[in-house]
Design a protein around this motif. Sequence first.
Motif, PDB file in Angstrom:
ATOM      1  N   SER A 150      -4.540  95.660  10.047  1.00  7.77           N
ATOM      2  CA  SER A 150      -4.981  95.011  11.283  1.00  7.77           C
ATOM      3  C   SER A 150      -4.354  93.649  11.515  1.00  7.77           C
ATOM      4  O   SER A 150      -4.655  92.990  12.509  1.00  7.77           O
ATOM      5  N   ASP A 151      -3.510  93.203  10.566  1.00  7.60           N
ATOM      6  CA  ASP A 151      -2.890  91.877  10.635  1.00  7.60           C
ATOM      7  C   ASP A 151      -3.950  90.768  10.572  1.00  7.60           C
ATOM      8  O   ASP A 151      -3.886  89.782  11.296  1.00  7.60           O
ATOM      9  N   PHE A 152      -4.938  90.954   9.673  1.00  6.72           N
ATOM     10  CA  PHE A 152      -5.961  89.952   9.434  1.00  6.72           C
ATOM     11  C   PHE A 152      -5.770  89.362   8.041  1.00  6.72           C
ATOM     12  O   PHE A 152      -4.746  89.570   7.398  1.00  6.72           O
ATOM     13  N   GLY A 153      -6.783  88.621   7.563  1.00  6.84           N
ATOM     14  CA  GLY A 153      -6.688  87.998   6.247  1.00  6.84           C
ATOM     15  C   GLY A 153      -7.999  88.066   5.492  1.00  6.84           C
ATOM     16  O   GLY A 153      -8.810  88.979   5.692  1.00  6.84           O
ATOM     17  N   PHE A 154      -8.246  87.058   4.638  1.00 11.09           N
ATOM     18  CA  PHE A 154      -9.422  87.047   3.777  1.00 11.09           C
ATOM     19  C   PHE A 154     -10.735  87.068   4.554  1.00 11.09           C
ATOM     20  O   PHE A 154     -11.777  87.423   3.998  1.00 11.09           O
ATOM     21  N   GLU A 155     -10.707  86.690   5.819  1.00  9.84           N
ATOM     22  CA  GLU A 155     -11.944  86.629   6.589  1.00  9.84           C
ATOM     23  C   GLU A 155     -12.625  87.987   6.725  1.00  9.84           C
ATOM     24  O   GLU A 155     -13.835  88.068   6.971  1.00  9.84           O
ATOM     25  N   VAL A 156     -11.888  89.073   6.509  1.00  3.52           N
ATOM     26  CA  VAL A 156     -12.497  90.401   6.650  1.00  3.52           C
ATOM     27  C   VAL A 156     -13.555  90.645   5.572  1.00  3.52           C
ATOM     28  O   VAL A 156     -14.461  91.470   5.757  1.00  3.52           O
ATOM     29  N   LEU A 157     -13.460  89.925   4.449  1.00  2.00           N
ATOM     30  CA  LEU A 157     -14.446  90.092   3.380  1.00  2.00           C
ATOM     31  C   LEU A 157     -15.839  89.671   3.829  1.00  2.00           C
ATOM     32  O   LEU A 157     -16.844  90.098   3.247  1.00  2.00           O
ATOM     33  N   GLY A 158     -15.910  88.833   4.853  1.00  2.00           N
ATOM     34  CA  GLY A 158     -17.190  88.368   5.362  1.00  2.00           C
ATOM     35  C   GLY A 158     -17.691  89.152   6.557  1.00  2.00           C
ATOM     36  O   GLY A 158     -18.729  88.802   7.137  1.00  2.00           O
ATOM     37  N   LYS A 159     -16.991  90.211   6.940  1.00  2.00           N
ATOM     38  CA  LYS A 159     -17.374  91.027   8.085  1.00  2.00           C
ATOM     39  C   LYS A 159     -18.125  92.269   7.598  1.00  2.00           C
ATOM     40  O   LYS A 159     -17.581  93.073   6.839  1.00  2.00           O
ATOM     41  N   SER A 160     -19.360  92.431   8.017  1.00  4.04           N
ATOM     42  CA  SER A 160     -20.188  93.538   7.525  1.00  4.04           C
ATOM     43  C   SER A 160     -19.596  94.898   7.881  1.00  4.04           C
ATOM     44  O   SER A 160     -19.722  95.854   7.107  1.00  4.04           O
ATOM     45  N   HIS A 161     -18.944  94.997   9.053  1.00  3.16           N
ATOM     46  CA  HIS A 161     -18.384  96.292   9.459  1.00  3.16           C
ATOM     47  C   HIS A 161     -17.165  96.676   8.614  1.00  3.16           C
ATOM     48  O   HIS A 161     -16.707  97.818   8.683  1.00  3.16           O
ATOM     49  N   VAL A 162     -16.666  95.736   7.827  1.00  2.00           N
ATOM     50  CA  VAL A 162     -15.576  96.016   6.895  1.00  2.00           C
ATOM     51  C   VAL A 162     -16.122  96.102   5.467  1.00  2.00           C
ATOM     52  O   VAL A 162     -15.804  97.037   4.721  1.00  2.00           O
ATOM     53  N   PHE A 163     -16.947  95.146   5.098  1.00  2.00           N
ATOM     54  CA  PHE A 163     -17.427  95.055   3.720  1.00  2.00           C
ATOM     55  C   PHE A 163     -18.319  96.239   3.347  1.00  2.00           C
ATOM     56  O   PHE A 163     -18.219  96.761   2.232  1.00  2.00           O
ATOM     57  N   ILE A 164     -19.175  96.679   4.273  1.00  2.00           N
ATOM     58  CA  ILE A 164     -20.114  97.762   3.940  1.00  2.00           C
ATOM     59  C   ILE A 164     -19.405  99.089   3.646  1.00  2.00           C
ATOM     60  O   ILE A 164     -19.657  99.694   2.598  1.00  2.00           O
ATOM     61  N   PRO A 165     -18.500  99.571   4.518  1.00  2.00           N
ATOM     62  CA  PRO A 165     -17.791 100.801   4.138  1.00  2.00           C
ATOM     63  C   PRO A 165     -16.931 100.610   2.892  1.00  2.00           C
ATOM     64  O   PRO A 165     -16.751 101.534   2.106  1.00  2.00           O
ATOM     65  N   GLY A 166     -16.415  99.382   2.706  1.00  2.00           N
ATOM     66  CA  GLY A 166     -15.672  99.102   1.488  1.00  2.00           C
ATOM     67  C   GLY A 166     -16.555  99.228   0.266  1.00  2.00           C
ATOM     68  O   GLY A 166     -16.147  99.770  -0.773  1.00  2.00           O
ATOM     69  N   LEU A 167     -17.797  98.743   0.378  1.00  2.00           N
ATOM     70  CA  LEU A 167     -18.735  98.814  -0.738  1.00  2.00           C
ATOM     71  C   LEU A 167     -19.083 100.259  -1.076  1.00  2.00           C
ATOM     72  O   LEU A 167     -19.319 100.596  -2.243  1.00  2.00           O
ATOM     73  N   LEU A 168     -19.098 101.122  -0.069  1.00  2.00           N
ATOM     74  CA  LEU A 168     -19.355 102.540  -0.322  1.00  2.00           C
ATOM     75  C   LEU A 168     -18.305 103.127  -1.264  1.00  2.00           C
ATOM     76  O   LEU A 168     -18.626 103.942  -2.133  1.00  2.00           O
ATOM     77  N   THR A 169     -17.048 102.731  -1.078  1.00  2.00           N
ATOM     78  CA  THR A 169     -15.999 103.246  -1.955  1.00  2.00           C
ATOM     79  C   THR A 169     -16.191 102.741  -3.379  1.00  2.00           C
ATOM     80  O   THR A 169     -15.895 103.451  -4.343  1.00  2.00           O
ATOM     81  N   SER A 170     -16.686 101.518  -3.527  1.00  2.00           N
ATOM     82  CA  SER A 170     -16.956 100.990  -4.868  1.00  2.00           C
ATOM     83  C   SER A 170     -18.088 101.755  -5.542  1.00  2.00           C
ATOM     84  O   SER A 170     -18.025 102.040  -6.747  1.00  2.00           O
ATOM     85  N   ILE A 171     -19.126 102.081  -4.787  1.00  2.00           N
ATOM     86  CA  ILE A 171     -20.240 102.836  -5.356  1.00  2.00           C
ATOM     87  C   ILE A 171     -19.755 104.168  -5.911  1.00  2.00           C
ATOM     88  O   ILE A 171     -20.156 104.601  -6.995  1.00  2.00           O
ATOM     89  N   MET A 172     -18.861 104.811  -5.167  1.00  2.00           N
ATOM     90  CA  MET A 172     -18.311 106.078  -5.640  1.00  2.00           C
ATOM     91  C   MET A 172     -17.455 105.873  -6.898  1.00  2.00           C
ATOM     92  O   MET A 172     -17.529 106.659  -7.852  1.00  2.00           O
ATOM     93  N   LEU A 173     -16.668 104.812  -6.905  1.00  2.00           N
ATOM     94  CA  LEU A 173     -15.817 104.533  -8.064  1.00  2.00           C
ATOM     95  C   LEU A 173     -16.645 104.136  -9.280  1.00  2.00           C
ATOM     96  O   LEU A 173     -16.265 104.459 -10.414  1.00  2.00           O
ATOM     97  N   TRP A 174     -17.753 103.451  -9.070  1.00  2.00           N
ATOM     98  CA  TRP A 174     -18.615 103.102 -10.203  1.00  2.00           C
ATOM     99  C   TRP A 174     -19.178 104.360 -10.858  1.00  2.00           C
ATOM    100  O   TRP A 174     -19.538 104.344 -12.030  1.00  2.00           O
TER     101      TRP A 174
END
Length: 296
Positions: A150-174
Amino acid sequence: MFSLSSWKHLRIPFSFYLLPVFIFALAFTPNHNPERMVLVFITLHLFLYPSSNGYNSYFDKDEGSIGGLKNPPKVKKNLYFLSLIFFLASIILAACINISFAGMVIVYGLVSMAYSHPSIRLKKMPYISWVVAGFFQGCFTFCMAYAGLSDFGFEVLGKSHVFIPGLLTSIMLWGSYPLTQVYQHEEDSRRGDQTLSLKLGIKGTFLFSSIWFLFAGLAFAWFFVDKNQDWAFYGFLAAMLPVILYFYVWFWFIRKDENKYANYTWAMWMNRISATALNIFFFWYFLENTQILQVI
């Protein structure tokens, strides 16, 4: 200049198993750009991940099977330099998108180095290494791919619409990550490493993973239903069916003879089935969620 054995230790085809996170991130990217898609894919899957593989192989010096190599060749000194060259190339490629994305690539690379480097060696810390590996290969990678696409940066880590689906992938990897360690107990013990699977034992690892797989299923169900995407939830269940079936068949054999069946072949087939199923599902989800085919 670089030996064939060093190129093998990069394990470039192994990047296929990390592809689902990239495709899932692609499904949420608001600014689709073909050039960025190709550049981010090459940066992560052809340079950053192989760099991490090679670097960790150099310090692990495994004699037994490792992910993607049933009979790994003896590690040579030039593997260390080859892995650093690939890391540098990934940073340069990432900087072609933006500096923040390059910074995220650097963070990922440094964390992966800490996993095996003797001065830190997260691999000796079972729970910390499990949390770190699952978070960075899942959530952080999702956010990193999203930022690059998306041509963004570190600020996406603070966006819930990005962080939450990202966290889902971590739950699966855990859930899946400890399973990749069940056939390495002997070598890890000899080297003095304390992986989570070694700590839990083989049967304990399967019980632990089954709990996290259940948690992952519930988390994805909540996510899709909350977005009014029941179709995605049913698609996810269909994709996970062969994975769960294989897992419980493997577990059934493990309960009969864990020393015989906790091996490289069974673990790699678990990876192949889950990666293939999730790649297909996430690609389908990308097409449906973005409705990109209608635009084309």
